[in-house]
Every structure is written in structure tokens, then in C-alpha cells.
Design an enzyme around this catalytic site. Structure first.
Site, PDB file in Angstrom:
ATOM      1  CG  HIS A  33     -75.835 -24.798  88.070  1.00 59.82           C
ATOM      2  ND1 HIS A  33     -76.904 -24.011  88.444  1.00 59.82           N
ATOM      3  CD2 HIS A  33     -76.260 -26.079  88.148  1.00 59.82           C
ATOM      4  CE1 HIS A  33     -77.944 -24.777  88.721  1.00 59.82           C
ATOM      5  NE2 HIS A  33     -77.593 -26.040  88.560  1.00 59.82           N
ATOM      6  N   GLY A  67     -70.829 -23.731  72.665  1.00 57.95           N
ATOM      7  CA  GLY A  67     -71.483 -24.827  73.371  1.00 57.95           C
ATOM      8  C   GLY A  67     -70.473 -25.759  74.033  1.00 57.95           C
ATOM      9  NE  ARG A 109     -66.655 -25.119  68.740  1.00 61.04           N
ATOM     10  CZ  ARG A 109     -67.907 -25.495  68.528  1.00 61.04           C
ATOM     11  NH1 ARG A 109     -68.893 -24.629  68.645  1.00 61.04           N
ATOM     12  NH2 ARG A 109     -68.186 -26.736  68.185  1.00 61.04           N
ATOM     13  NE  ARG A 148     -76.177 -21.332  70.214  1.00 67.47           N
ATOM     14  CZ  ARG A 148     -75.379 -22.387  70.028  1.00 67.47           C
ATOM     15  NH1 ARG A 148     -74.264 -22.524  70.734  1.00 67.47           N
ATOM     16  NH2 ARG A 148     -75.656 -23.313  69.131  1.00 67.47           N
ATOM     17  CB  ILE A 149     -69.564 -18.219  68.930  1.00 62.40           C
ATOM     18  CG1 ILE A 149     -68.869 -18.449  70.262  1.00 62.40           C
ATOM     19  CG2 ILE A 149     -69.489 -16.746  68.557  1.00 62.40           C
ATOM     20  CD1 ILE A 149     -67.407 -18.037  70.254  1.00 62.40           C
ATOM     21  N   GLY A 150     -71.874 -20.638  67.772  1.00 62.21           N
ATOM     22  CA  GLY A 150     -72.141 -22.067  67.673  1.00 62.21           C
ATOM     23  C   GLY A 150     -72.174 -22.562  66.246  1.00 62.21           C
ATOM     24  CD  GLU A 185     -79.652 -22.605  68.329  1.00 66.91           C
ATOM     25  OE1 GLU A 185     -78.738 -22.426  69.148  1.00 66.91           O
ATOM     26  OE2 GLU A 185     -80.875 -22.536  68.653  1.00 66.91           O
ATOM     27  CD  GLU A 244     -77.016 -25.338  72.260  1.00 66.17           C
ATOM     28  OE1 GLU A 244     -76.908 -24.815  71.121  1.00 66.17           O
ATOM     29  OE2 GLU A 244     -76.850 -26.552  72.453  1.00 66.17           O
ATOM     30  CG  ASP A 277     -75.428 -30.228  60.254  1.00 65.71           C
ATOM     31  OD1 ASP A 277     -74.787 -29.652  61.142  1.00 65.71           O
ATOM     32  OD2 ASP A 277     -76.631 -30.512  60.370  1.00 65.71           O
TER      33      ASP A 277
HETATM   34  N1  HPA Z   1     -79.824 -30.152  64.645  1.00 65.75           N
HETATM   35  C1  HPA Z   1     -79.732 -29.522  65.817  1.00 65.75           C
HETATM   36  N2  HPA Z   1     -78.688 -28.784  66.159  1.00 65.75           N
HETATM   37  C2  HPA Z   1     -77.684 -28.671  65.275  1.00 65.75           C
HETATM   38  C3  HPA Z   1     -77.715 -29.295  64.050  1.00 65.75           C
HETATM   39  C4  HPA Z   1     -78.849 -30.070  63.722  1.00 65.75           C
HETATM   40  O1  HPA Z   1     -78.941 -30.668  62.638  1.00 65.75           O
HETATM   41  N3  HPA Z   1     -76.556 -29.002  63.418  1.00 65.75           N
HETATM   42  C5  HPA Z   1     -75.842 -28.196  64.256  1.00 65.75           C
HETATM   43  N4  HPA Z   1     -76.524 -27.998  65.379  1.00 65.75           N
END
Ligand code: HPA
Length: 235
Positions: free
Chosen positions: A5, A21, A25, A88-90, A179, A181, A204
Site C-alpha cells: 500500500h 485523514g 490536507r 492523528r490530526i482530524g 470520529e 480512525e 460539527d
Molecule cells: N461522525 C463521524 N465522524 C465524524 C463526524 C461525525 O459526525 N464529524 C467529524 N468526523
């Protein structure tokens, strides 16, 4: 040492890796923050760049989405490329009305009900702690740089689109955000006795339904990226 991979040569991957992810980015971080950044992986569009941040070699490698993808890349980075540290930065969705859009969250642990762990050959562990060492450095760095940081458990889900909007079980288990991962990353770090943790910008809120758009998701994550880079070079 390319794997199925990853096409990068072993010497092209640094011991310190940041994992967003999203491949776009990864490119954004490399172009904006790394000196002498070179692309070291394009296989499957999962971009990786290696360069220097303040004189220290750092690789930024996109994990892709979900436990499956992070499970493959983190396994190969630890096992085949001798990576020692991964942050991890997400982005994550908040389960807490007081954990607001753009807030930064450091995952001290992760919960998941995934079957990934049993299939990967271990018992069903469900809760895994992140690296105490990396977390200490990140907390110190945030304090020195005056960056506000919340700390808590995240929930790794396998389904982004869910019919069941009752999050009370995850909240009772101490999860502040969701999230897709971190469980795979911390599982592999534990397996190979390496160091990993995860930092999130809240994108969110599942309780209040606020959210930021995809352009902002890519661009407005600079404080988190800066904190991750400033921290990982201290290891
Ligand atoms: N669900 C899963 N992963 C996510 C979300 C979510 O609402 N927001 C950002 N990553």
C-alpha cells in the site's frame, strides 16, 4: 521498503508522522509548513510528504477514512517503516454542547465497539489509552503557546450515516466526540509498542447541529496543525 500500500522508500519516511485523514490536507500542511517538502507516496491517492519543520524531519501521511484505511497505514508505518510517533490530526463531531465548533480536543483515550480488534487477532479491548508521553508534550506545548485545549475520550464509529441519533450510551462511556480512525491507530501503536495520539478540531456538533463547511475544514485547522508540529519535534 515499499509495501502493498505504500511505495515510499524506508529512508523517505521520518520517525515522526502527522496523519490527517484527507490527502489534500496532507498537501496543504506540507506546502505551508515544511521546508524542502517532497512527495514520497501517491499510491491510491493517499499522499505523503516528508520535509523539515524547524530542522527536524517530519512526514505528513494521509490515513484515508475509517478504521480499515487507518488500520492498514498505521500498521505498515509502525511495522515496516520503523515510525515511532504518530499524531492523528482530524475533525470530530461533538457530543457535548459545550465542546464547540473549532474547539481543540486531545484524545486521552478512545472507545469503539468495532470488530476490527478481534479480527486483527486480539481480544475485544474497546477502550485504549493514547500515549502519555505524547499527550504530556502536547499539553505543555499548548500551555506555552497559549492554545486552548480540551482533553477527553473520543468514540470511533464505523458508520458516518447513522439512523440511531441516541448518543447517550457513548456519552455515558465518557466520549466527548465522534470520529472514524483513532481506534485503529491506537490499537496498532499498542501492538507495536509505539507512541500515538490524536488531536481534533470540532467540525460539527451532533447535539446542536452546528457545522463548518468542507473548505473551512481544509483551511481552518491551522492551530491544530501548528500544535501538532511544535509538539512532535520535541520527541
Ligand atoms: N461522525 C463521524 N465522524 C465524524 C463526524 C461525525 O459526525 N464529524 C467529524 N468526523
Amino acid at each position: 521498503m515499499p509495501t502493498v500500500h505504500i511505495e515510499a522508500k524506508k529512508e523517505d519516511i521520518a520517525k515522526r508522522v502527522l496523519m490527517p485523514g484527507d490527502p489534500n490536507r496532507a498537501r496543504y500542511i506540507a506546502m505551508k509548513y515544511l521546508e524542502d517538502a517532497r512527495i514520497v507516496n501517491t499510491l491510491r491517492g493517499e499522499f505523503a510528504f516528508t520535509g523539515k519543520y524547524k530542522g527536524v524531519d517530519v512526514t505528513v501521511f494521509s490515513s484515508g477514512m475509517g478504521i480499515g484505511s487507518m488500520g492498514i497505514y498505521s500498521y505498515e508505518l509502525f511495522n515496516d517503516y520503523d515510525v515511532e510517533y504518530i499524531i492523528r490530526i482530524g475533525t470530530a463531531g461533538s457530543y457535548d454542547k459545550d465542546l464547540k465548533l473549532y474547539d481543540l480536543l486531545l484524545a486521552d483515550s478512545v472507545y469503539s465497539k468495532t470488530y476490527f480488534d478481534e479480527e486483527a487477532g486480539h481480544e475485544n479491548v474497546e477502550i485504549i489509552n493514547s500515549s502519555f508521553d505524547l499527550n504530556s508534550v502536547i499539553m505543555d506545548t499548548a500551555r506555552i503557546k497559549n492554545i486552548k485545549l480540551k482533553i477527553g475520550r473520543v468514540h470511533t464509529t464505523e458508520s458516518f450515516y447513522t439512523e440511531n441519533k441516541d448518543y447517550s450510551k457513548f456519552i455515558e462511556l465518557g466520549c466527548m466526540a465522534v470520529e472514524m480512525e483513532t481506534y485503529a491507530l491506537l490499537f496498532n501503536a499498542k501492538k507495536f509498542m509505539k507512541h500515538a495520539t490524536a488531536l481534533f478540531t470540532i467540525s460539527d456538533n451532533l447535539i446542536t447541529h452546528d457545522e463548518i463547511d468542507s473548505i473551512s475544514r481544509e483551511k481552518k485547522l491551522d492551530e491544530m496543525i501548528y500544535l501538532a508540529l511544535e509538539s512532535i519535534i520535541k520527541k
